[in-house]
Design a protein around this motif. Structure first.
Motif, PDB file in Angstrom:
ATOM      1  N   CYS A  88       0.833  -1.211   0.000  1.00 31.69           N
ATOM      2  CA  CYS A  88       0.000   0.000   0.000  1.00 31.69           C
ATOM      3  C   CYS A  88       0.865   1.258   0.000  1.00 31.69           C
ATOM      4  CB  CYS A  88      -0.929   0.005   1.212  1.00 31.69           C
ATOM      5  SG  CYS A  88      -2.289  -1.167   1.116  1.00 31.69           S
ATOM      6  N   LEU A  89       1.953   1.226   0.747  1.00 35.32           N
ATOM      7  CA  LEU A  89       2.830   2.401   0.827  1.00 35.32           C
ATOM      8  C   LEU A  89       3.516   2.677  -0.504  1.00 35.32           C
ATOM      9  CD1 LEU A  89       3.576   4.481   2.942  1.00 35.32           C
ATOM     10  CD2 LEU A  89       5.556   3.076   3.526  1.00 35.32           C
ATOM     11  N   PHE A  90       4.019   1.634  -1.166  1.00 32.70           N
ATOM     12  CA  PHE A  90       4.656   1.828  -2.471  1.00 32.70           C
ATOM     13  C   PHE A  90       3.629   2.263  -3.521  1.00 32.70           C
ATOM     14  CE2 PHE A  90       8.098  -1.035  -0.809  1.00 32.70           C
ATOM     15  CZ  PHE A  90       9.120  -0.103  -0.904  1.00 32.70           C
ATOM     16  N   ALA A  91       2.420   1.716  -3.449  1.00 36.67           N
ATOM     17  CA  ALA A  91       1.370   2.147  -4.383  1.00 36.67           C
ATOM     18  C   ALA A  91       1.018   3.619  -4.148  1.00 36.67           C
ATOM     19  CB  ALA A  91       0.132   1.265  -4.236  1.00 36.67           C
ATOM     20  N   ALA A  92       0.968   4.037  -2.888  1.00 36.16           N
ATOM     21  CA  ALA A  92       0.693   5.433  -2.569  1.00 36.16           C
ATOM     22  C   ALA A  92       1.778   6.343  -3.134  1.00 36.16           C
ATOM     23  CB  ALA A  92       0.597   5.620  -1.051  1.00 36.16           C
ATOM     24  N   ALA A  93       3.027   5.932  -2.981  1.00 28.46           N
ATOM     25  CA  ALA A  93       4.137   6.727  -3.522  1.00 28.46           C
ATOM     26  C   ALA A  93       4.036   6.839  -5.037  1.00 28.46           C
ATOM     27  CB  ALA A  93       5.470   6.105  -3.111  1.00 28.46           C
ATOM     28  N   TYR A  94       3.709   5.738  -5.693  1.00 22.40           N
ATOM     29  CA  TYR A  94       3.580   5.748  -7.155  1.00 22.40           C
ATOM     30  C   TYR A  94       2.463   6.713  -7.579  1.00 22.40           C
ATOM     31  CZ  TYR A  94       3.771   3.827 -11.896  1.00 22.40           C
ATOM     32  OH  TYR A  94       3.921   3.682 -13.246  1.00 22.40           O
ATOM     33  N   LEU A  95       1.307   6.604  -6.910  1.00 23.13           N
ATOM     34  CA  LEU A  95       0.180   7.474  -7.274  1.00 23.13           C
ATOM     35  C   LEU A  95       0.518   8.947  -7.067  1.00 23.13           C
ATOM     36  CD1 LEU A  95      -3.067   5.706  -5.996  1.00 23.13           C
ATOM     37  CD2 LEU A  95      -1.959   5.560  -8.213  1.00 23.13           C
ATOM     38  N   SER A  96       1.325   9.239  -6.063  1.00 22.60           N
ATOM     39  CA  SER A  96       1.640  10.646  -5.790  1.00 22.60           C
ATOM     40  C   SER A  96       2.461  11.287  -6.904  1.00 22.60           C
ATOM     41  CB  SER A  96       2.367  10.776  -4.448  1.00 22.60           C
ATOM     42  OG  SER A  96       3.670  10.230  -4.527  1.00 22.60           O
ATOM     43  N   PHE A  97       3.131  10.466  -7.728  1.00 22.65           N
ATOM     44  CA  PHE A  97       3.894  10.999  -8.851  1.00 22.65           C
ATOM     45  C   PHE A  97       3.084  11.083 -10.148  1.00 22.65           C
ATOM     46  CE2 PHE A  97       7.460   9.619  -6.153  1.00 22.65           C
ATOM     47  CZ  PHE A  97       8.228  10.777  -6.196  1.00 22.65           C
ATOM     48  N   VAL A  98       1.968  10.382 -10.213  1.00 24.89           N
ATOM     49  CA  VAL A  98       1.201  10.312 -11.465  1.00 24.89           C
ATOM     50  C   VAL A  98       0.732  11.680 -11.969  1.00 24.89           C
ATOM     51  CG1 VAL A  98      -0.975   9.474 -12.481  1.00 24.89           C
ATOM     52  CG2 VAL A  98       0.534   7.898 -11.258  1.00 24.89           C
ATOM     53  N   PRO A  99       0.156  12.540 -11.122  1.00 22.41           N
ATOM     54  CA  PRO A  99      -0.357  13.810 -11.664  1.00 22.41           C
ATOM     55  C   PRO A  99       0.707  14.653 -12.368  1.00 22.41           C
ATOM     56  CG  PRO A  99      -1.281  13.426  -9.499  1.00 22.41           C
ATOM     57  CD  PRO A  99      -0.211  12.377  -9.695  1.00 22.41           C
ATOM     58  N   LEU A 100       1.933  14.653 -11.854  1.00 22.12           N
ATOM     59  CA  LEU A 100       2.994  15.441 -12.477  1.00 22.12           C
ATOM     60  C   LEU A 100       3.603  14.748 -13.689  1.00 22.12           C
ATOM     61  CD1 LEU A 100       4.841  16.785  -9.305  1.00 22.12           C
ATOM     62  CD2 LEU A 100       3.283  18.021 -10.818  1.00 22.12           C
ATOM     63  N   ALA A 101       3.646  13.422 -13.650  1.00 21.86           N
ATOM     64  CA  ALA A 101       4.332  12.677 -14.706  1.00 21.86           C
ATOM     65  C   ALA A 101       3.435  12.302 -15.879  1.00 21.86           C
ATOM     66  CB  ALA A 101       4.947  11.409 -14.117  1.00 21.86           C
ATOM     67  N   ALA A 102       2.133  12.308 -15.682  1.00 23.75           N
ATOM     68  CA  ALA A 102       1.220  11.749 -16.690  1.00 23.75           C
ATOM     69  C   ALA A 102       1.317  12.453 -18.043  1.00 23.75           C
ATOM     70  CB  ALA A 102      -0.217  11.784 -16.175  1.00 23.75           C
ATOM     71  N   ASP A 103       1.224  13.761 -18.068  1.00 28.80           N
ATOM     72  CA  ASP A 103       1.216  14.469 -19.356  1.00 28.80           C
ATOM     73  C   ASP A 103       2.518  14.299 -20.137  1.00 28.80           C
ATOM     74  OD1 ASP A 103      -1.430  15.345 -19.246  1.00 28.80           O
ATOM     75  OD2 ASP A 103      -0.895  17.101 -18.061  1.00 28.80           O
ATOM     76  N   PRO A 104       3.694  14.510 -19.525  1.00 30.77           N
ATOM     77  CA  PRO A 104       4.928  14.260 -20.274  1.00 30.77           C
ATOM     78  C   PRO A 104       5.051  12.811 -20.732  1.00 30.77           C
ATOM     79  CG  PRO A 104       5.410  15.474 -18.252  1.00 30.77           C
ATOM     80  CD  PRO A 104       3.979  15.091 -18.198  1.00 30.77           C
ATOM     81  N   LEU A 105       4.617  11.884 -19.909  1.00 28.49           N
ATOM     82  CA  LEU A 105       4.699  10.470 -20.261  1.00 28.49           C
ATOM     83  C   LEU A 105       3.777  10.129 -21.427  1.00 28.49           C
ATOM     84  CD1 LEU A 105       5.905   7.710 -19.541  1.00 28.49           C
ATOM     85  CD2 LEU A 105       4.007   7.412 -17.930  1.00 28.49           C
ATOM     86  N   MET A 106       2.543  10.609 -21.373  1.00 27.69           N
ATOM     87  CA  MET A 106       1.597  10.343 -22.470  1.00 27.69           C
ATOM     88  C   MET A 106       2.096  10.953 -23.783  1.00 27.69           C
ATOM     89  SD  MET A 106      -0.784   8.512 -21.115  1.00 27.69           S
ATOM     90  CE  MET A 106       0.244   7.885 -19.793  1.00 27.69           C
TER      91      MET A 106
END
Length: 196
Positions: free
Chosen positions: A73-91
């Motif tokens: 759960c902790l690693f999943a939380a950390a991953y999700l916390s980066f998604v909003p900033l990383a999503a657009d450049p990644l897509m």
């Protein structure tokens, strides 16, 4: 311990399916909202759950402790916390490299969902093992964990789609889900370290 694990089954289930719905919002500007995008998302979720079920079942036999799912759960939380900033450049990078066909959709879906949902997929098999006191109650315990998790899935899908997305938007919801998972991890760290 039982109450904590079952409550977490609901919340983890809710985040899991809620984030699948959010995945559609992250993909929509780049890959559209058609049946191909949904096929990519659903297939990725099923692949992630498969990985999580196998991994959780294998790990808990060697380490029968709530810390296994607390870590997930902790690693999943950390991953999700980066998604909003990383999503657009990644897509954008995926679109440039692969295009917007099936390969692009599957790669984009995997980048968004595969890691965190695989981690969350470990929850149910681990929880079943931790709650078992005898082989005679295997069916009841498995049904209880998967049933409560599925109720969480339903709640997460509907609450995210009909309330959260129109109210606060996808990126803010992602941070909320990360916080929920961090709280789940904390609660799991407070339950007894090992079981029979």
């Amino acid at each position: 311990m039982e109450a904590v694990l079952l409550a977490n089954a609901f919340f983890v289930g809710g985040v899991l399916m809620g984030f699948e719905m959010l995945g559609s919002r992250y993909l929509f500007p780049y890959f559209g909202g058609g049946i191909g995008t949904w096929a990519g998302l659903i297939s990725t979720v099923l692949a992630a759950l498969t990985i999580g079920y196998f991994a959780g079942g294998a790990v808990v036999d060697r380490h029968p402790t709530p810390r296994v799912i607390a870590s997930s759960c902790l690693f999943a939380a950390a991953y999700l916390s980066f998604v909003p900033l990383a999503a657009d450049p990644l897509m954008t990078a995926i679109m440039s490299a692969v295009g917007y066909g099936p390969s692009g959709i599957l790669i984009a879906s995997a980048c968004l969902l595969l890691v965190p949902l695989s981690l969350l997929g470990t929850f149910s098999p681990v929880a079943v093992r931790l709650l078992l006191r005898s082989t005679e109650e295997t069916g009841r315990v498995a049904g209880l964990v998967y049933g409560i998790s599925t109720i969480g899935n339903i709640f997460g899908t509907l609450f995210t789609t009909f309330y959260l997305i129109p109210t606060i938007g996808s990126r803010e919801i992602t941070y909320v889900y990360a916080a929920v998972l961090a709280f789940c991890a904390l609660s799991l760290l407070l339950v007894p370290k090992a079981v029979r």
